[in-house]
Design an enzyme around this catalytic site. Structure first.
Site, PDB file in Angstrom:
ATOM      1  N   GLY A 268       0.802  -1.210   0.000  1.00  0.00           N
ATOM      2  CA  GLY A 268       0.000   0.000   0.000  1.00  0.00           C
ATOM      3  C   GLY A 268       0.834   1.259   0.000  1.00  0.00           C
ATOM      4  N   GLU A 291       6.635 -10.489   2.088  1.00  0.00           N
ATOM      5  CA  GLU A 291       5.704 -11.205   1.208  1.00  0.00           C
ATOM      6  C   GLU A 291       5.820 -10.767  -0.238  1.00  0.00           C
ATOM      7  OE1 GLU A 291       1.815 -11.854   4.072  1.00  0.00           O
ATOM      8  OE2 GLU A 291       1.880 -10.204   2.651  1.00  0.00           O
ATOM      9  N   ILE A 361      -6.936  -1.120  10.014  1.00  0.00           N
ATOM     10  CA  ILE A 361      -8.156  -0.339   9.890  1.00  0.00           C
ATOM     11  C   ILE A 361      -8.359   0.490  11.151  1.00  0.00           C
ATOM     12  CG2 ILE A 361     -10.681  -0.513   9.776  1.00  0.00           C
ATOM     13  CD1 ILE A 361     -10.269  -2.919   7.894  1.00  0.00           C
ATOM     14  N   GLY A 385      -0.834 -11.832   5.380  1.00  0.00           N
ATOM     15  CA  GLY A 385       0.281 -12.365   6.154  1.00  0.00           C
ATOM     16  C   GLY A 385       0.631 -11.527   7.360  1.00  0.00           C
ATOM     17  N   LYS A 405     -12.716   8.697   6.296  1.00  0.00           N
ATOM     18  CA  LYS A 405     -14.019   9.249   5.899  1.00  0.00           C
ATOM     19  C   LYS A 405     -14.126  10.738   6.236  1.00  0.00           C
ATOM     20  CE  LYS A 405     -16.064   5.548   4.215  1.00  0.00           C
ATOM     21  NZ  LYS A 405     -16.497   5.453   2.797  1.00  0.00           N
TER      22      LYS A 405
END
Length: 502
Positions: A268, A291, A361, A385, A405
């Site tokens: 990301g 990974e 999150i 992972g 948001k």
């Protein structure tokens, strides 16, 4: 020029449509693919067409779809769009697939990536009826060169009754030599992994193929799903700066060497910002045991900052993917691609002292982390992972902006709405607000540090008020909670569209 040099393989070449006919309703199918790399490009779409045709006739046709991790619209998206997936495992990120999971059309089992392949080998998921695996080339001796991911391919090739191979000419032939295929065994037959450094090679460059089980070979020439990274925003850069400052202090305190320890990085924008920061920072001769290979790692190899990176797949932008294809002969001297049961293996992670860094999150005031669910019920992507690395890391870090948001959601809450990583495993939390080093702290001490250092000012006083209230009404002082109000913020968002108090 054909990438197929073996006579048995040439005799089994057919169209994707004919190959897809080998898969039947109710089959359990292991597909290649990990972070949009190395997934089959033709057979899933042909299979989706056949599933839709069956549904149009009123006939049942669904399969269980097992992969390495996320794939692409041509795979997850195509099969999900025709309601063709009964069960999905272990990780996904396709919006159509996500919608079917959250609508209850497809069952989803969110499995730790290091567990998924071994569980198929153990038979926990039932008999594997078929495997559809992308490869780069089939050699004259019948072995196959893996493509841009390995994932669980070694297990699926080992266990499937029927094997379908897609030979993709888009993948660089110079990937040959980058892979290190080593398989675990059944319990009682494993030996300690002979890996002490990220660059160690312990297996084969190729997949061994049982040609008696191969029912089809399909030739393709299609690119991986290579999604451009978003331009780095100031928030991501600030989070990266906080992490680099933290690592620098660990070196100063003598808890890390000057060249750090092997780094693991989630996928990301923030992860890529961290890699950019490392490339521009003071640390030299770095290594990675992770990974996925991302753009920032390729840049670090080019600059000489990163000596070697071990992973199971690429996750590259289109520009970086082209560079990888053009210069794979160079990069294979610095990159090792392994099966995910090895790239994510707890034994290796613990032995080498990997520093893990993953997104989240939300986190709560005591350091529990939710990395999979929105408002407790809605699946986002999956745990991937992150648990493999977090539980076994030398230092485990989670990063996130403090708000979402437009400020209506706080990433720091009284109690997470879904637990993926417990306070026992989470050592450091970082937002653009700062760093919460949780090592050596009790729950109440952690709460104070997280609220002060990581929560956004818009929510900081609300969090302080919650913990003061919880301490007053809780039945114990160790981890104060008011269970009646612990999820009030989430309920407020669902009712009003904002966690903020009116």
């Amino acid at each position: 020029m054909s990438r197929i040099a073996n006579d048995k393989a040439r005799a089994k070449v057919m169209s994707a449509q004919d190959a897809a006919k080998q898969i039947k309703d109710g089959d359990r199918v292991g597909f290649s693919g990990f972070t949009g790399a190395g997934y089959p490009k033709a057979v899933p779409e042909a299979l989706a067409e056949q599933i839709q045709a069956a549904h149009d006739k009123g006939e049942a046709f669904k399969i269980a779809s097992y992969t390495g991790a996320s794939t692409a619209p041509e795979h997850d998206g195509a099969l999900a769009a025709v309601d063709g997936i009964s069960t999905r495992m272990p990780y996904q990120s396709d919006p159509v697939m996500r919608g079917k999971i959250n609508a209850g059309v497809s069952e989803y089992s969110d499995v730790h990536l290091s567990h998924s392949g071994p569980q198929v080998r153990y038979g926990f998921w039932g008999n594997l009826d078929a495997a559809v695996i992308e490869v780069t080339k089939i050699n004259e001796d019948g072995t196959a060169v893996p493509s841009s991911s390995i994932g669980n391919n070694n297990v699926y090739l080992e266990k499937a009754d029927k094997i379908i191979l897609e030979v993709n000419a888009w993948q660089s032939e110079d990937l040959e030599g980058m892979h290190d295929v080593y398989s675990m065994k059944m319990p009682g037959h494993n030996v300690p992994l002979p890996i002490t450094a990220p660059g160690d090679r312990i297996g084969s460059k190729f997949f061994d193929i049982d040609w008696d089980r191969v029912v089809a070979v399909v030739e393709t020439d299609s690119p991986d799903r290579n999604t451009p990274f978003k331009p780095l925003d100031q928030e991501s850069k600030t989070i990266a700066e906080h992490l680099l400052d933290f690592l620098g202090n660990e070196v100063t305190q003598g808890r890390l060497p000057k060249d750090l320890l092997p780094m693991q990085s989630g996928v990301g924008n923030i992860a890529n910002a961290v890699l950019v920061g490392l490339n521009e920072g003071p640390f030299e001769r770095l290594t990675s045991y992770t990974e996925v290979i991302q753009d920032g790692m390729v840049d670090m190899i080019d600059s000489g900052k990163l000596l070697v990176a071990s992973a199971t797949a690429f996750s590259l932008s289109p520009d970086a993917a082209k560079l990888m294809n053009d210069k794979a002969a160079h990069y294979r001297n610095h990159i090792v691609l392994r099966p995910q049961e090895i790239s994510n293996n707890p034994e290796a992670i613990r032995r080498m002292g990997v520093i893990s860094c993953n997104g989240m999150i939300e986190a709560d005031i005591y350091g529990n982390v939710n990395s999979t669910h929105i408002m407790g019920s809605k699946m986002q992507n999956g745990i991937g992972g992150s648990g493999d690395f977090t539980r076994n890391a030398y230092i485990s870090v989670f990063v996130s902006p403090s708000l979402a948001k437009g400020g209506d959601i706080s990433a720091i809450v009284p109690m997470v709405s879904h637990h993926d990583h417990t306070e026992h495993d989470v050592q450091v939390i970082i937002t653009e607000q700062g760093v919460a080093d949780l090592r050596g702290l009790s729950p109440k001490q952690r709460a104070k540090v997280i609220i002060q250092n990581c929560a956004h000012p818009d929510y900081r006083e609300m969090l302080k008020e919650y913990i003061e209230h919880a301490a007053a009404v809780s039945n114990a002082e160790h981890t104060p909670h008011d269970l009646g109000r612990a999820h009030a913020w989430h309920r407020r968002f669902l009712d009003t569209g904002s966690m903020k108090q009116a």
